[in-house]
Design a protein around this motif. Sequence first.
Motif, PDB file in Angstrom:
ATOM      1  N   MET A  47       0.840  -1.206   0.000  1.00  0.00           N
ATOM      2  CA  MET A  47       0.000   0.000   0.000  1.00  0.00           C
ATOM      3  C   MET A  47       0.873   1.253   0.000  1.00  0.00           C
ATOM      4  SD  MET A  47      -3.190  -0.706  -0.152  1.00  0.00           S
ATOM      5  CE  MET A  47      -3.902   0.844   0.391  1.00  0.00           C
ATOM      6  N   PHE A  48       0.315   2.322  -0.547  1.00  0.00           N
ATOM      7  CA  PHE A  48       1.040   3.584  -0.531  1.00  0.00           C
ATOM      8  C   PHE A  48       0.104   4.715  -0.123  1.00  0.00           C
ATOM      9  CE2 PHE A  48      -0.168   2.553  -4.907  1.00  0.00           C
ATOM     10  CZ  PHE A  48      -0.950   3.640  -5.258  1.00  0.00           C
ATOM     11  N   LYS A  49       0.713   5.768   0.390  1.00  0.00           N
ATOM     12  CA  LYS A  49      -0.050   6.934   0.807  1.00  0.00           C
ATOM     13  C   LYS A  49      -0.162   7.901  -0.363  1.00  0.00           C
ATOM     14  CE  LYS A  49       2.186   8.429   4.365  1.00  0.00           C
ATOM     15  NZ  LYS A  49       2.511   9.170   5.608  1.00  0.00           N
ATOM     16  N   VAL A  50      -1.321   8.544  -0.472  1.00  0.00           N
ATOM     17  CA  VAL A  50      -1.561   9.496  -1.544  1.00  0.00           C
ATOM     18  C   VAL A  50      -1.974  10.830  -0.944  1.00  0.00           C
ATOM     19  CG1 VAL A  50      -2.916  10.019  -3.604  1.00  0.00           C
ATOM     20  CG2 VAL A  50      -2.342   7.644  -3.070  1.00  0.00           C
ATOM     21  N   LYS A  51      -1.272  11.881  -1.339  1.00  0.00           N
ATOM     22  CA  LYS A  51      -1.632  13.226  -0.904  1.00  0.00           C
ATOM     23  C   LYS A  51      -1.871  14.077  -2.138  1.00  0.00           C
ATOM     24  CE  LYS A  51       0.106  17.410   1.287  1.00  0.00           C
ATOM     25  NZ  LYS A  51       1.277  18.102   1.884  1.00  0.00           N
TER      26      LYS A  51
ATOM     27  N   THR B 151      -0.041  15.540  -7.034  1.00  0.00           N
ATOM     28  CA  THR B 151      -0.212  14.378  -6.160  1.00  0.00           C
ATOM     29  C   THR B 151       1.156  13.873  -5.729  1.00  0.00           C
ATOM     30  OG1 THR B 151      -2.229  13.735  -7.347  1.00  0.00           O
ATOM     31  CG2 THR B 151      -1.179  12.056  -5.987  1.00  0.00           C
ATOM     32  N   VAL B 152       1.284  13.565  -4.447  1.00  0.00           N
ATOM     33  CA  VAL B 152       2.501  12.929  -3.938  1.00  0.00           C
ATOM     34  C   VAL B 152       2.138  11.530  -3.454  1.00  0.00           C
ATOM     35  CG1 VAL B 152       4.382  13.009  -2.261  1.00  0.00           C
ATOM     36  CG2 VAL B 152       3.492  15.142  -3.236  1.00  0.00           C
ATOM     37  N   LEU B 153       2.814  10.525  -3.988  1.00  0.00           N
ATOM     38  CA  LEU B 153       2.589   9.134  -3.608  1.00  0.00           C
ATOM     39  C   LEU B 153       3.831   8.613  -2.895  1.00  0.00           C
ATOM     40  CD1 LEU B 153       1.557   9.504  -6.875  1.00  0.00           C
ATOM     41  CD2 LEU B 153       0.307   7.496  -6.159  1.00  0.00           C
ATOM     42  N   SER B 154       3.622   7.829  -1.833  1.00  0.00           N
ATOM     43  CA  SER B 154       4.751   7.356  -1.041  1.00  0.00           C
ATOM     44  C   SER B 154       4.449   5.999  -0.419  1.00  0.00           C
ATOM     45  CB  SER B 154       5.062   8.369   0.067  1.00  0.00           C
ATOM     46  OG  SER B 154       6.137   7.923   0.860  1.00  0.00           O
TER      47      SER B 154
ATOM     48  N   PHE C 141       8.834   3.404  -9.620  1.00  0.00           N
ATOM     49  CA  PHE C 141       9.473   4.159  -8.542  1.00  0.00           C
ATOM     50  C   PHE C 141       8.916   3.773  -7.174  1.00  0.00           C
ATOM     51  CE2 PHE C 141      10.301   7.185 -12.124  1.00  0.00           C
ATOM     52  CZ  PHE C 141      11.688   7.050 -12.096  1.00  0.00           C
ATOM     53  N   LEU C 142       7.613   3.595  -7.075  1.00  0.00           N
ATOM     54  CA  LEU C 142       7.026   3.205  -5.796  1.00  0.00           C
ATOM     55  C   LEU C 142       7.549   1.839  -5.351  1.00  0.00           C
ATOM     56  CD1 LEU C 142       3.318   4.386  -6.235  1.00  0.00           C
ATOM     57  CD2 LEU C 142       5.090   5.423  -4.796  1.00  0.00           C
ATOM     58  N   HIS C 143       7.754   0.945  -6.310  1.00  0.00           N
ATOM     59  CA  HIS C 143       8.295  -0.383  -5.998  1.00  0.00           C
ATOM     60  C   HIS C 143       9.697  -0.286  -5.410  1.00  0.00           C
ATOM     61  CE1 HIS C 143       8.691  -4.718  -6.270  1.00  0.00           C
ATOM     62  NE2 HIS C 143       9.832  -4.577  -6.928  1.00  0.00           N
ATOM     63  N   LYS C 144      10.432   0.776  -5.780  1.00  0.00           N
ATOM     64  CA  LYS C 144      11.780   0.992  -5.256  1.00  0.00           C
ATOM     65  C   LYS C 144      11.767   1.847  -3.989  1.00  0.00           C
ATOM     66  CE  LYS C 144      13.857   1.132  -9.907  1.00  0.00           C
ATOM     67  NZ  LYS C 144      14.909   0.101  -9.821  1.00  0.00           N
ATOM     68  N   SER C 145      10.569   2.117  -3.447  1.00  0.00           N
ATOM     69  CA  SER C 145      10.410   2.990  -2.271  1.00  0.00           C
ATOM     70  C   SER C 145      10.899   4.412  -2.546  1.00  0.00           C
ATOM     71  CB  SER C 145      11.117   2.406  -1.044  1.00  0.00           C
ATOM     72  OG  SER C 145      10.497   1.181  -0.661  1.00  0.00           O
ATOM     73  N   VAL C 146      10.692   4.862  -3.772  1.00  0.00           N
ATOM     74  CA  VAL C 146      10.966   6.249  -4.155  1.00  0.00           C
ATOM     75  C   VAL C 146       9.636   7.005  -4.147  1.00  0.00           C
ATOM     76  CG1 VAL C 146      11.753   7.763  -6.039  1.00  0.00           C
ATOM     77  CG2 VAL C 146      12.947   5.594  -5.584  1.00  0.00           C
ATOM     78  N   ASP C 147       9.569   8.136  -3.455  1.00  0.00           N
ATOM     79  CA  ASP C 147       8.359   8.959  -3.509  1.00  0.00           C
ATOM     80  C   ASP C 147       8.147   9.480  -4.923  1.00  0.00           C
ATOM     81  OD1 ASP C 147       8.044   8.572  -0.811  1.00  0.00           O
ATOM     82  OD2 ASP C 147       8.348  10.660  -0.226  1.00  0.00           O
ATOM     83  N   VAL C 148       6.893   9.708  -5.291  1.00  0.00           N
ATOM     84  CA  VAL C 148       6.567  10.194  -6.634  1.00  0.00           C
ATOM     85  C   VAL C 148       5.724  11.456  -6.537  1.00  0.00           C
ATOM     86  CG1 VAL C 148       5.421   9.680  -8.828  1.00  0.00           C
ATOM     87  CG2 VAL C 148       6.653   7.859  -7.612  1.00  0.00           C
TER      88      VAL C 148
END
Length: 214
Positions: free
Chosen positions: A1-5, A20-23, A54-61
């Motif tokens: 799961m990831f957080k979405v702002k 949008t920032v996804l993390s 990028f999210l799979h690599k734990s990079v914020d987007v």
Amino acid sequence: MFKVKTDSITGYKEKDIHYTVLSTDEHAPKLAILLPGAGYTTQAPLLHYSTGVFLHKSVDVLQVNYTYNDKFYDHFSMDELVEAIKFDVGTIIDKVLEEKSYDGYYLVGKSLGTIAMASLLDRKIFHHAKAVWLTPLLNRDDVFESMLHSRNESLCFIGDDDTHYNAERYRQFDNNPKLVTRLLEGADHSLQYKSDPVRSIDLLKTVIKEIDAF
């Protein structure tokens, strides 16, 4: 799961610009900034799957969701539109980086977004960012010069059936050892093959694999 702002800033000429920032990790050390095209949004295939990489690599987007094909911009000259792009993207990035700092960056620009990329790479904070140029606007001097002289580790994809492809300028990229180029025979400005969806999917897979490995 990831957080979405999701949020917005007051952009050029008071136009609200959303982002949008996804993390996946509140301590993520890196940020990928996605700069879409005029009609090619961050939900379109190249940027949608890049987000997943990028999210799979734990990079914020950070997805910058401007809409420069909106009627609001119909009367803008190209020069004014470029001014708006630089202002809007810069303002969003400044706001995001006020809230969280990062040790490293990726810049991914598609088409119109490569204008913003060319401007951003001049900023000290992005001097060591990795840059992914998707169908760059090679006929624009600012984009071409940025790619030609950039010291950033860079990756470029463009098709020779793209109206923004310029063979003479593309050949000069051989002079930049930091820039890896991929000329895709028969691909158009969406990095697709007209009337051949299955082959287009194979191309998408190839491009995303290279971005993943970058």
